[in-house]
Write an enzyme that holds these catalytic residues in place. Structure first.
Site, PDB file in Angstrom:
ATOM      1  CD  GLU A 286      -3.875  -0.016   2.354  1.00 44.16           C
ATOM      2  OE1 GLU A 286      -4.901  -1.175   1.811  1.00 44.16           O
ATOM      3  OE2 GLU A 286      -2.801   0.184   2.710  1.00 44.16           O
ATOM      4  CG  HIS A 307       7.906 -29.756  -0.130  1.00 46.56           C
ATOM      5  ND1 HIS A 307       8.514 -30.631  -0.916  1.00 46.56           N
ATOM      6  CD2 HIS A 307       9.201 -28.648   0.555  1.00 46.56           C
ATOM      7  CE1 HIS A 307       9.444 -30.830  -0.038  1.00 46.56           C
ATOM      8  NE2 HIS A 307      10.050 -29.958   1.380  1.00 46.56           N
ATOM      9  CE  LYS A 421     -12.186   0.838   1.352  1.00 40.94           C
ATOM     10  NZ  LYS A 421     -11.937   2.091   1.889  1.00 40.94           N
TER      11      LYS A 421
HETATM   12  O1  PA5 Z   1      -4.047   1.383   5.851  1.00 45.00           O
HETATM   13  C1  PA5 Z   1      -5.036   1.773   5.906  1.00 45.00           C
HETATM   14  O2  PA5 Z   1      -5.669   2.876   6.273  1.00 45.00           O
HETATM   15  C2  PA5 Z   1      -6.541   1.014   5.748  1.00 45.00           C
HETATM   16  O3  PA5 Z   1      -5.758  -0.917   5.858  1.00 45.00           O
HETATM   17  C3  PA5 Z   1      -7.165   0.210   6.430  1.00 45.00           C
HETATM   18  O4  PA5 Z   1      -6.980   0.077   7.997  1.00 45.00           O
HETATM   19  C4  PA5 Z   1      -8.452  -0.392   6.104  1.00 45.00           C
HETATM   20  O5  PA5 Z   1      -8.814  -0.391   4.930  1.00 45.00           O
HETATM   21  C5  PA5 Z   1      -9.072  -0.104   7.517  1.00 45.00           C
HETATM   22  O6  PA5 Z   1      -9.940   1.727   7.592  1.00 45.00           O
HETATM   23  P1  PA5 Z   1     -10.715   1.314   8.872  1.00 45.00           P
HETATM   24  O7  PA5 Z   1      -9.952   1.544  10.231  1.00 45.00           O
HETATM   25  O8  PA5 Z   1     -11.220   3.365   8.486  1.00 45.00           O
HETATM   26  O9  PA5 Z   1     -11.810   0.770   8.655  1.00 45.00           O
END
Ligand code: PA5
Length: 446
Positions: A286, A307, A421
């Site tokens: 990310e 394996h 989303k």
């Molecule tokens: O790293 C990030 O920002 C995301 O993985 C969020 O943690 C994830 O989308 C969950 O978001 P939220 O904590 O707002 O539910």
């Protein structure tokens, strides 16, 4: 030393000269981070967390953990991405990948709201039948679909089982300190709340209440974990690439990337590190994967995956390098027994520790993969203690931030996550997404 980087199996590809050649860029990236002048600089709260955290909240986390330990058989942690991976990684790494099946005096801990699978949720609900349950809902925004749906279901379950007053004592919310629907809802309902700091993004949040509450419930010493992170912080802040393994790691992986090695495989020989690998994949994926750039993060557990994926790594397309997480000290001792019939012809190993065999498997694989033209960075980490885990977390967070800047991306945003989303909301029929829904419908019909 808790952690050290060994470049013996990579120096054919990245020489000391190559490290020197990129060091100017690395120092510049480190300066951007430390001076807080780079992109995403409003999300640097994690940098000082190990030494500058809310002590009052930390004490409340410990108290809440005790309350949960005393009042339930099962803690359900509801969250997705950065809101669950760190906690799960810590519990599995420090305790066991089979934590729930172990004999212990702490509750079982299950993670929900990290998929939209009805089967997974139904299985978990069956596991909860007849058990005392507590819930920790973790969501910074409070509106993420996956955890929000799971929370609806578990909240209803708790209210039915314990009544509204009873449920209130068993629901703990970790969310934004002021804004967001989950915060206001929790305040209205009277749930105890913990904070996801404004300046800490999800994937950098394991050292906040997001990770610390479930980790403490599992009986982990969170002071030791923070101490590990704090020791790593001190080591990472050093402004000399020859004395800073995080910077060296950044230098080597970026030089490899420039040689066309576009996939990094995090390797561990301990199944308990599998979720740590998942956490690491989110952290790097990310943070770096944007603007059509980035090293694709992947992971394997050896010897298991030797394996399955071993063939590809040894012999397939040469696009990858490995980063081997070598846990130096095994937590347990198992001696290989003698077999009078020696049916497997392994009696030459009788009396040896299993960890010795695992070490030789690692060494043999390092040589084999090097011969197969796969560069291997080795990161030696002392053990599976809370201290080592905290150290690893901070080491990788710091390296990831510097590496993102070297790559020329903002390591602290995740614009790409929004695309699915939007489409999902449109297909749900959510208000405000009518136009997109029509467009997607046309694409479905074609
Ligand atoms: O790293 C990030 O920002 C995301 O993985 C969020 O943690 C994830 O989308 C969950 O978001 P939220 O904590 O707002 O539910």
């Amino acid at each position: 030393m808790t952690l050290s980087l060994n470049n013996k199996f990579v120096n054919k590809y990245v020489t000391n000269n190559d490290i020197n050649n990129i060091s100017g860029e690395i120092y510049e990236a480190q300066r951007l981070l430390m001076n807080k002048t780079g992109e995403g600089n409003t999300f640097l709260g994690w940098l000082d967390l190990p030494v500058d955290y809310d002590k009052e909240e930390f004490a409340r986390i410990k108290k809440a953990a005790q309350k949960i330990q005393n009042s339930c058989d099962i803690l359900i942690v509801i969250g997705i991405g950065g809101s669950y991976l760190g906690a799960r990684a810590a519990i599995e790494y420090i305790k066991s990948a089979m934590y729930n099946n172990m004999k212990k005096n702490t509750p079982d801990i299950y993670f929900a709201g990290n998929s939209i699978s009805s089967s997974a949720l139904a299985d978990l609900l069956k596991i909860c039948e007849g058990k005392d349950i507590c819930v920790n809902i973790v969501s910074k925004s409070g509106t993420t679909t996956e955890p929000a749906v799971a929370f609806r279901i578990f909240r209803a379950l708790l209210e039915e089982k314990y009544g509204k007053d009873g449920a209130r004592e068993r629901i703990f919310a970790t969310t934004d300190k002021a804004k967001g629907t989950l915060k206001s809802f929790s305040d209205d309902e009277g749930y105890e709340t913990f904070v996801v700091p404004d300046d800490v993004g999800g994937r950098f949040s394991v050292l906040t209440a997001v990770g610390l509450l479930p980790i403490a419930v599992a009986g982990v010493d969170i002071d030791e974990l923070m101490k590990g992170a704090s020791d790593a912080r001190e080591a990472c802040f050093v402004e000399d690439i020859n004395k800073n393994d995080a910077l060296k790691y950044v230098a080597i992986r970026n030089q490899l990337y420039r040689q066309g090695k576009s996939t990094e495989i995090l390797v561990s020989y301990e199944p308990s590190a599998q979720m740590l690998c998942e956490w690491w994949k989110q952290l790097f994926g990310e943070s770096e994967g944007k603007d059509k750039k980035g090293i694709y993060p992947s992971s394997v557990i050896f010897s298991t995956d030797l394996h399955s994926l071993g063939q590809f790594i040894q012999d397939g397309e040469r696009i990858m390098f490995e980063t081997v997480l070598n846990i130096k000290k095994s937590s347990d001792t198992i001696i290989i027994p003698n077999d009078p019939n020696n049916i497997d012809k392994l009696n030459f190993l009788a009396g040896r520790e299993l960890s010795f065999v695992n070490e030789q498997a690692m060494l043999g694989t390092l040589f084999a993969h090097s011969d197969g033209d796969v560069p291997n960075i080795v990161i030696d980490i002392e053990d599976r203690s809370a201290h080592s885990f905290g150290y690893l977390v901070y080491f990788f967070e710091y390296a990831c931030a510097v590496s993102g800047y070297v790559l020329g991306v903002n390591p602290f945003n995740q614009p790409g996550v929004e695309s699915y989303k939007k489409n999902m909301f449109a297909l749900f029929g959510k208000e405000g997404y009518e136009e997109l829904r029509l467009e997607l419908q046309k694409r479905i019909d074609n």
